[in-house]
Design an enzyme around this catalytic site. Sequence first.
Site, PDB file in Angstrom:
ATOM      1  CD  GLU A  45       9.125  12.792 -14.638  1.00 25.52           C
ATOM      2  OE1 GLU A  45       8.104  13.455 -14.478  1.00 25.52           O
ATOM      3  OE2 GLU A  45      10.264  13.293 -14.700  1.00 25.52           O
ATOM      4  CG  ASN A  72      12.871  17.565 -13.201  1.00 21.65           C
ATOM      5  OD1 ASN A  72      12.721  17.615 -11.979  1.00 21.65           O
ATOM      6  ND2 ASN A  72      12.683  18.604 -14.000  1.00 21.65           N
ATOM      7  CE  LYS A  80       2.602  -3.676 -44.158  1.00 16.87           C
ATOM      8  NZ  LYS A  80       1.115  -3.832 -44.118  1.00 16.87           N
ATOM      9  CE  LYS A  92      11.834  19.611  -9.918  1.00 11.74           C
ATOM     10  NZ  LYS A  92      10.572  20.130 -10.349  1.00 11.74           N
ATOM     11  CG  HIS A  95      -1.681  -1.228   1.447  1.00  9.92           C
ATOM     12  ND1 HIS A  95      -2.932  -1.472   0.942  1.00  9.92           N
ATOM     13  CD2 HIS A  95      -1.316  -2.357   2.120  1.00  9.92           C
ATOM     14  CE1 HIS A  95      -3.321  -2.683   1.307  1.00  9.92           C
ATOM     15  NE2 HIS A  95      -2.352  -3.245   2.008  1.00  9.92           N
ATOM     16  CB  SER A 112      13.482  22.770 -13.878  1.00 11.23           C
ATOM     17  OG  SER A 112      12.695  23.943 -13.925  1.00 11.23           O
ATOM     18  CE1 TYR A 150      -3.690  -7.335 -47.349  1.00 15.75           C
ATOM     19  CE2 TYR A 150      -5.178  -6.406 -48.989  1.00 15.75           C
ATOM     20  CZ  TYR A 150      -4.118  -6.271 -48.119  1.00 15.75           C
ATOM     21  OH  TYR A 150      -3.485  -5.064 -48.002  1.00 15.75           O
TER      22      TYR A 150
HETATM   23  N1  ARG Z   1       0.549  -2.650 -48.880  1.00 16.78           N
HETATM   24  C1  ARG Z   1      -0.335  -3.786 -48.715  1.00 16.78           C
HETATM   25  C2  ARG Z   1      -0.419  -4.150 -47.229  1.00 16.78           C
HETATM   26  O1  ARG Z   1       0.407  -3.726 -46.507  1.00 16.78           O
HETATM   27  C3  ARG Z   1       0.216  -4.949 -49.463  1.00 16.78           C
HETATM   28  C4  ARG Z   1      -0.818  -5.938 -49.856  1.00 16.78           C
HETATM   29  C5  ARG Z   1      -1.710  -5.368 -50.879  1.00 16.78           C
HETATM   30  N2  ARG Z   1      -2.642  -6.326 -51.376  1.00 16.78           N
HETATM   31  C6  ARG Z   1      -3.702  -5.979 -52.076  1.00 16.78           C
HETATM   32  N3  ARG Z   1      -4.470  -6.943 -52.439  1.00 16.78           N
HETATM   33  N4  ARG Z   1      -3.973  -4.744 -52.380  1.00 16.78           N
HETATM   34  O2  ARG Z   1      -1.321  -4.825 -46.795  1.00 16.78           O
END
Ligand code: ARG
Length: 461
Positions: free
Chosen positions: A291, A286, A326, A284, A157, A278, A318
């Site tokens: 952080e 820090n 990504k 200071k 605690h 600071s 897909y």
């Molecule tokens: N740039 C696309 C991705 O990252 C690659 C695959 C694209 N495929 C498609 N059928 N348009 O997913």
Amino acid sequence: MTNKMWGGRFSKATNELLEDLNASIKYDYRLAKYDIEVSIAHIMMLAKSGVIQKEECNLIVDGLKKVQKEISDGKFEFKKKLEDIHMNIESRLTEIIGPIAGKLHTARSRNDQVATDIRLFLIEKINGLVELIEENQKMLSQQALDNFDAIMPGYTHLQIAQPITLGHHLLSYVELFNRDKLRLTDSLKRLDESPLGAAAMAGTSYPIDREYSAKLLGFNKPMSNSIDAVSSRDMLLETLSNIAILSVNLSRLAEEIILWVSTEFNFISLPDTLTTGSSIMPQKRNPDGAEIIRSKAGRVIGSLNTLLVVMKGLPLTYNKDLQEDKEPLFDAIDTIELSLRVMSKMITDMKPNRDRMLQSAKNGFSIATDIADVLVQDLGIPFRESHKIVGSIVSYAESNNKSLDELLVEDYQKIDPRITIELVNKISFDRIIHNKTSQGGTAPKNVKKEAEKWLKALKIK
Ligand code: ARG
């Protein structure tokens, strides 16, 4: 002009705004080296299977290596018009070796291509993360060994609970990070299958050899189902989950560092190189690094959340939505890598203030539970009774401004006359801490052994 890679049935060029929205090159350029590796494995497989001629394969492989060199030398021009990394590379290959480059895309699709690229990327990054975690574990174990007997208060605690050693506390993070590491390495088993050769989604009628291309890329085997191969992103989710847990664990250590360097705790100090000043308050120093690490957990959890929401309810196979995998993945990985790097420096360079930690443990009546245990053992009374007696002892010490190990036998006897001098002699900080020898306990000899065990295990690897 219509897109030169897929514009056959189009008579008009893509709207520029759509092009902006649709293009992924500004981030997927990071997959270039994996994409080229995948293309080389694919074309070699096509040549081995007799789908293309050996000479054609050689030309394409040489061309791909030239593209790779341009990219490594920073001479490659990534074009938004070409949408993504796959088409940027293929287009440049065509410029270098001519229309024969068009054979590269036989029996494959960007769908299996990108799924394979990202797996290779993940495998490399996960291995890198494991090394960075181990670096942190080593630094923690070394500090634990240096401070195996440095007494500090342990908290529940955030109230002082019982004395522990700093080494023991630090080793608890070594254990925690070890599970982070095990989760990551375990996921490598599931990443060890190649999507390549699934083509767009249904497989292909060319006589391809998926075992061969999988082996060339270092995978154990090809993925079994072409639909699964192009539509799954669970391995990214798993990695993001593992990274999110790791970031939460790091944030807890970061928070402790922040507390410990505060004037109120003053348990450790960090060097100038790892603190910042600071612009208004000259005094200071820090702990900004800690952080920021603490706060980055929020960002990493956000990335996991982003991809979970992108994936939810997506029909197979897909969908372009999958391109959105990504940015959160790259961001989470970059963030955790930097956090781990900075954390291991802070651990290495932090200087514990042993006197202050010991003082704080004493001031906080942290041995009260241990005194209660001694009363139970020596007076043969139930723990509840001894808990009550020690409660009175604590309040006596508090009103007389003393720490528990400063009380004399006369003081104890005022509370309970059964308490003897032999009993009081057992009540010393050193003794109490050295007696915590139960397995996993905080006794310095345990801690030393554990720290040495970890250092040995981490160095031998
Ligand atoms: N740039 C696309 C991705 O990252 C690659 C695959 C694209 N495929 C498609 N059928 N348009 O997913």
